[in-house]
Design an enzyme around this catalytic site. Structure first.
Site, PDB file in Angstrom:
ATOM      1  CE  LYS A  14      -2.837   0.799   3.813  1.00  0.00           C
ATOM      2  NZ  LYS A  14      -2.583   2.024   4.314  1.00  0.00           N
ATOM      3  NE  ARG A  89      -7.484   3.245  11.625  1.00  0.00           N
ATOM      4  CZ  ARG A  89      -6.549   2.541  11.294  1.00  0.00           C
ATOM      5  NH1 ARG A  89      -6.677   1.272  10.826  1.00  0.00           N
ATOM      6  NH2 ARG A  89      -5.256   2.920  11.095  1.00  0.00           N
ATOM      7  NE  ARG A 123       8.619  -8.988   5.620  1.00  0.00           N
ATOM      8  CZ  ARG A 123       7.777  -7.871   5.735  1.00  0.00           C
ATOM      9  NH1 ARG A 123       7.292  -7.521   4.413  1.00  0.00           N
ATOM     10  NH2 ARG A 123       7.283  -7.795   6.669  1.00  0.00           N
ATOM     11  NE  ARG A 157       9.222  -7.071  11.929  1.00  0.00           N
ATOM     12  CZ  ARG A 157       8.369  -6.163  10.971  1.00  0.00           C
ATOM     13  NH1 ARG A 157       8.571  -5.404  10.114  1.00  0.00           N
ATOM     14  NH2 ARG A 157       7.342  -6.072  11.528  1.00  0.00           N
ATOM     15  NE  ARG A 168       0.257  -7.140  11.047  1.00  0.00           N
ATOM     16  CZ  ARG A 168       1.118  -6.952  10.246  1.00  0.00           C
ATOM     17  NH1 ARG A 168       2.094  -7.975  10.086  1.00  0.00           N
ATOM     18  NH2 ARG A 168       1.524  -5.877   9.453  1.00  0.00           N
TER      19      ARG A 168
END
Ligand SMILES: [Zn+2]
Length: 211
Positions: A14, A89, A123, A157, A168
């Protein structure tokens, strides 16, 4: 000219697409986070009100956020509209926004959850130089040895694990689905295939928003 709203799940690129839209349209990006920080720094009445909620660990209420957006829209660089990022939102916020600013198009970058999970999980980065790798798409030539600096400390991470990414995404869908439907009913929702090359996503958006 009127404003644009941008939606996209975490990991859908995004931020990159926001930059592409800003370059093409010249509209400034307005995110509630940046706006809150600016209002706090400026010490405006609304900024101070927002601060009192944040210091109490409470959510800043819609009335304050909407007030801040109203103020932001009075600024010179917003006269042709803005690119809203991370706002609205909720449908209540969308309804309030409607009274302040005309929304020309709502861009929803859509990527299947499986692809997001694949992109985000796996990642890792070099602790020494920050070079970023991916288990599947861009691994180091020698396992866990940095191609750039030969460092051997790879950083994965904790919030990039699959469960976290999926929750999420679920939160994103729960929040966005009603808004997407609301804007779709108004005939201004532009669904864009985010599961393609970055440049192709950008051209799909640019042609969809009409330059
Ligand atoms: Zn390195």
């Amino acid at each position: 000219m009127a404003s644009i709203v941008l939606f996209g799940p975490p990991g859908a690129g995004k931020g990159t697409q926001a930059v592409a839209i800003m370059r093409k349209t010249g509209l400034p990006q307005v995110s509630t986070g940046d706006m809150l920080r600016a209002a706090l720094a400026a010490g405006s009445a609304l900024g101070l009100e927002a601060k009192s909620y944040m210091e109490a660990g409470a959510l800043v209420p819609d009335s304050v956020i909407i007030g801040l957006i109203d103020e932001r829209m009075q600024q010179e660089d917003a006269k042709n509209g803005v690119l809203f990022d991370g706002f609205p939102r909720t449908i209540a916020q969308a309804e309030a926004l409607e009274n302040i600013e005309e929304i020309k198009v709502v861009v929803s970058i859509e990527v299947p959850d499986e692809r997001i999970v694949e992109r985000i999980c796996g990642r890792y980065s070099c602790s020494d130089c920050g070079a970023v790798y991916h288990e599947k798409f861009n691994p180091t030539s020698v396992p866990d040895v940095c191609d750039s600096c030969a460092g051997r400390q790879m950083n994965r991470r904790a919030d990039d694990n699959e469960d976290t990414v999926r929750s999420r995404l679920q939160a994103y869908h729960n929040q966005t689905a009603p808004l997407a439907e609301w804007y779709s009913n108004k005939g201004i929702l532009l669904r864009v295939n985010g599961d393609q090359q970055i440049e192709d996503v950008a051209s799909e958006i640019i042609s969809g928003i009409g330059g």
